[in-house]
Scaffold this motif. Structure first.
Motif, PDB file in Angstrom:
ATOM      1  N   THR A  13      -0.682  -8.856  13.968  1.00 26.87           N
ATOM      2  CA  THR A  13       0.130  -7.822  14.625  1.00 26.87           C
ATOM      3  C   THR A  13       1.384  -7.558  13.809  1.00 26.87           C
ATOM      4  O   THR A  13       1.797  -6.417  13.607  1.00 26.87           O
ATOM      5  CB  THR A  13       0.541  -8.294  16.034  1.00 26.87           C
ATOM      6  N   GLU A  14       1.992  -8.650  13.333  1.00 24.23           N
ATOM      7  CA  GLU A  14       3.229  -8.506  12.574  1.00 24.23           C
ATOM      8  C   GLU A  14       2.976  -7.743  11.272  1.00 24.23           C
ATOM      9  O   GLU A  14       3.748  -6.870  10.894  1.00 24.23           O
ATOM     10  CB  GLU A  14       3.800  -9.896  12.267  1.00 24.23           C
ATOM     11  N   TYR A  15       1.865  -8.061  10.618  1.00 28.81           N
ATOM     12  CA  TYR A  15       1.538  -7.393   9.350  1.00 28.81           C
ATOM     13  C   TYR A  15       1.416  -5.881   9.556  1.00 28.81           C
ATOM     14  O   TYR A  15       1.861  -5.086   8.738  1.00 28.81           O
ATOM     15  CB  TYR A  15       0.235  -7.964   8.792  1.00 28.81           C
ATOM     16  N   TYR A  16       0.814  -5.483  10.684  1.00 23.67           N
ATOM     17  CA  TYR A  16       0.594  -4.056  10.918  1.00 23.67           C
ATOM     18  C   TYR A  16       1.805  -3.343  11.515  1.00 23.67           C
ATOM     19  O   TYR A  16       1.834  -2.120  11.541  1.00 23.67           O
ATOM     20  CB  TYR A  16      -0.622  -3.841  11.823  1.00 23.67           C
ATOM     21  N   THR A  17       2.782  -4.087  12.038  1.00 24.06           N
ATOM     22  CA  THR A  17       3.897  -3.380  12.685  1.00 24.06           C
ATOM     23  C   THR A  17       5.257  -3.629  12.036  1.00 24.06           C
ATOM     24  O   THR A  17       6.228  -3.001  12.413  1.00 24.06           O
ATOM     25  CB  THR A  17       4.022  -3.774  14.170  1.00 24.06           C
TER      26      THR A  17
END
Length: 767
Positions: free
Chosen positions: A423-427
């Motif tokens: 999630t962090e990578y994409y946001t």
């Protein structure tokens, strides 16, 4: 089978002691935050030059010392306005929800009481026909009581979280004058107060309820833990209204403030001239804090209930092995201790000295808590479980070893971490996906929207594989019980997860207060840095919530299928297949309702903000004050009115399907909504988060690439603001509410399973 190392007496002491430790720790954190005063001191603040953290501290103090008195007074005024707005909204919401709660409690009593025609005679046990169990009427009464308990605990945890956040926001702003590290500690401590209070309260209330119910049920553990499932239902049904109501409130204000303020009038975010600015800041608290708190409490209560129900019909329950039975509670107790140590790493062991250290510090929290928790779970599994035992598996008993159960919890725990980091990578705007979205703003809003949607769909892939692997592993080892404890593993570090999550809205509010109080540019930069990190961690929190919801609802689904005595769910029978199709459609229907609610509420807000800018003389020049109260009222009225239909959709579907179409169709509906709901929830949250951070990436202008797109007010920036505005209801209303839809329908079906099994399927009985 062997016995456990930990005695029953020790278990009865350990669980409440850990819960109390959690509560005490949160009170200590609250005390530390409360030492920062929001009333102005008589001495000028530059008197503490010598003290303080060193590194150029006094230069900042000098610069801020000039208008110190006014700034502090202003901060206090804004804080009380936000706090009053949030409190009055929650009170209004709880009045409506209270009426619903009483009505639904009566429904539970009538439905479950009518299973045996309200008879007070003992009945034959469902899973153990040789023995007699307490009457169905008792289950009805105790399920109703535990439903009320869960609902009240959920409401209280949301309300306390909101109180703490509105208490801490101005204090974070004032500490930001001394440096970013000090402000970070205040925001994080306040988040920890909420995280620990919630985790400890949830555990303590559940534990007390089990022990009180035991006084009546005695050795009938099957009935006892069936009645306890009402606790999860209460928690989640309140969370649904908190999430949907709060989400509509916060986004109506946010979209209204952004569209008129930033796009039309070209004034910065949180500018005090913007009439919707107080409503926007109130919204952060009621949506992201009160809603999120109730939501994770609901997940936690349900995963515990699902595990306890399955355990009560396994060897733990049959042999009345209290310690092994309390395994889920012991895992949560260990979680509180682990999170306590983890929190100290952020607040006491290491000090943050620069902006770039904020996000790594929050990520370290997740990693440290997961690593420590793995060790903790190993210890609990070793001392609280017999070396070998049997678990109920759809009609048969499956032999399981204690190390296998440890692996089930571990798999859930690490799957949660993986989902968090994906999630962090994409946001996060530190990585290429969000930078690509920002780059697409060069050619206008349309390409930004296309890129953002594609990113959201793509971000579903790895989390789904992580959930799939954890389901396969945990089911292979310990059937449905394995899945329930995997969900519990994912939620075992809930105190840290919530602390990180609540930190976001607190620093967001702090930035708003700094802007409204007219503090210097340097302070706004610090609060913006805190806020940007908070945005990413909020997305991580949503990822956790959705992942755990998928596992929780699958575990509840398994418990429901067992309780309704369905041996297999066959997709090829038309009864089940129509259920699957309808179930898969429900998340879309639900999302349509919530999105449209945000849209229509935002429309009213935009009209009101425009009206004020056009009719109040001197508002744009900053000579007149806007009418904040009207905007707060618009948001409140809209969200109260609009939260009823989506809530009714979720609450009534299982009742209607179970009563008229029977348990097979209902099992199809549950499976369908789980499968489609998880995908939409992940993609909606991540799309919204990416658009938000793409806008922040352009605004911050931290890299060469970002500066070619900016500054604020450029065409790419305007395109990014449009994307962010579209993403708002996705990431803060529809996405996070969907995980409650999945869980709530499953837990409701489980609570009403005895009724559906005896009286359900009226339509098929007629034909």
């Amino acid at each position: 089978m062997g016995s456990t190392i930990l005695s029953d007496l020790a278990t009865e002491i350990v669980v409440p002691v850990c819960a109390v430790i959690g509560i005490v720790f949160s009170l200590i954190q609250w005390f530390l935050v409360s030492r920062i005063k929001v009333s102005p001191d008589r001495h000028s603040s530059s008197s503490n030059n010598g003290k303080g953290a060193g590194y150029g501290d006094y230069l900042i103090e000098e610069e801020e010392g000039l208008n110190d008195h006014n700034v502090v007074v202003k901060c206090a005024e804004i804080q009380s306005a936000i706090s009053e707005g949030a409190t009055s909204f929650l009170f209004t919401e709880y009045q409506y929800v209270g009426v619903f709660m009483v009505a639904f409690a009566i429904l539970i009593f009538l439905f479950l009481g009518s299973v045996n025609g309200f008879s007070t005679k003992s009945q034959v046990c469902t899973y153990n026909p040789q023995e007699m169990c307490k009457p169905a009427l008792a289950t009805a009464i105790f399920s109703t009581v535990s439903f009320m308990l869960g609902a009240v605990t959920s409401v209280i945890s949301g309300f306390l979280g909101m109180k703490i956040a509105t208490y801490a926001n101005a204090r974070t702003t004032l500490e930001a004058r001394k440096g970013v590290g000090k402000a970070f500690i205040v925001a994080f401590r306040s988040g920890a107060v909420m995280g620990f209070l919630l985790a400890a309260n949830g555990l303590l209330v559940l534990y007390i309820a089990i022990n009180l119910f035991k006084l009546y049920y005695g050795d009938d553990w099957e009935g006892l833990f069936e009645a306890i499932t009402g606790y999860g239902l209460g928690g989640s049904s309140m969370a649904l209204f908190g999430r949907v109501g709060g989400g509509i409130y916060t986004k109506a204000a946010d979209v209204g403030a952004d569209l008129v303020g930033k796009v039309e009038r070209n004034i910065p975010e949180d500018d005090p001239r913007n009439p919707a600015v107080i409503a926007d800041n109130v919204g952060d608290n009621v949506g992201d804090i009160a809603g999120m708190g109730s939501d994770l409490f609901g997940s936690y209560a349900e995963s515990s209930c699902a595990a306890l129900v399955v355990a009560s019909i396994s060897s733990f329950g049959i042999n009345h092995d209290f310690t092994a039975m309390c395994y889920p509670l012991l895992v949560s107790s260990m979680g509180i201790l682990v999170c306590l140590i983890t929190t100290l790493f952020a607040t006491d062991f290491f000090e943050i000295k620069a902006v770039k250290e904020i996000e790594p510090a929050l990520k370290k929290q997740l990693i440290i808590s997961t690593v420590l928790m793995t060790v903790g779970v190993a210890i609990v599994s070793w001392i609280a479980l017999p070396s070998s035992f049997t678990i109920f598996n759809f009609g048969s008993q499956k032999v399981v070893k204690n190390w296998q159960l440890f692996l089930c919890v571990g798999v859930g725990l690490w799957a949660g971490l993986i989902i968090g980091f994906v999630t962090e990578y994409y946001t996060s705007n530190a990585y290429s996906p969000v930078q690509d979205v920002a780059d697409s703003c060069r050619t206008g809003a349309a390409t930004n929207v296309i890129f953002g949607l594609a990113l959201g769909y793509k971000s579903v892939i790895i989390p789904i594989f992580a959930i799939a692997v954890s389901i396969f592993v945990s089911f292979s080892f310990a059937a449905m019980y394995g899945i329930a404890v995997a969900a519990l593993g994912m939620l075992s570090t809930i105190a840290t997860g919530l602390a990180i999550d609540a930190y976001g809205p607190i620093s967001d509010n702090a930035g708003g207060i700094a802007e409204m109080a007219g503090m210097s540019h340097r302070i706004r930069e610090r609060t913006d840095a805190l806020d940007a990190a908070g945005n990413t961690t909020a997305a991580i929190g949503k990822g956790f919530a959705i992942g755990s919801a998928a596992l929780v609802s699958l575990a509840l689904f398994g418990a429901f299928v067992s309780r309704a005595s369905i041996s297999t769910v066959d997709v090829l029978t038309p009864k089940v297949f129509i259920g699957l199709l309808v179930g898969a459609m429900l998340p879309y229907w639900f999302s349509a309702m919530t999105m449209k609610s945000v849209g229509s509420a935002a429309l009213k807000m935009v009209e009101e903000v425009r009206r004020q800018f056009n009719t109040i003389p001197g508002l744009m020049e900053g000579l007149a004050k806007p009418d904040y109260a009207t905007c707060v009222k618009i948001s409140t009225d809209a969200s109260i009115k609009e939260m009823i239909p989506p809530g009714a959709l979720v609450m009534l579907t299982p009742l209607i399907v179970g009563t008229f179409f029977g348990v097979e169709t209902l099992s199809g509906v549950l499976a369908g909504s789980l499968v489609s709901g998880v995908q939409i929830a992940i993609s909606a949250s991540n799309t919204g988060g990416a658009w938000d951070n793409a806008k922040k990436y352009i605004e911050a202008g931290a890299s060469e690439h970002a500066r070619t797109l900016g500054p604020k007010g450029s065409d790419p920036h305007k395109a990014a603001v449009i994307g962010d505005t579209i993403g708002d209801p996705l990431k803060d209303t529809s996405g996070p509410s969907l995980n409650i839809l999945i869980k709530l329908m499953a837990v409701e079906s489980l609570v009403f399973a005895p009724f559906f099994a005896t009286h359900g399927g009226l339509l098929f009985k007629i034909f």
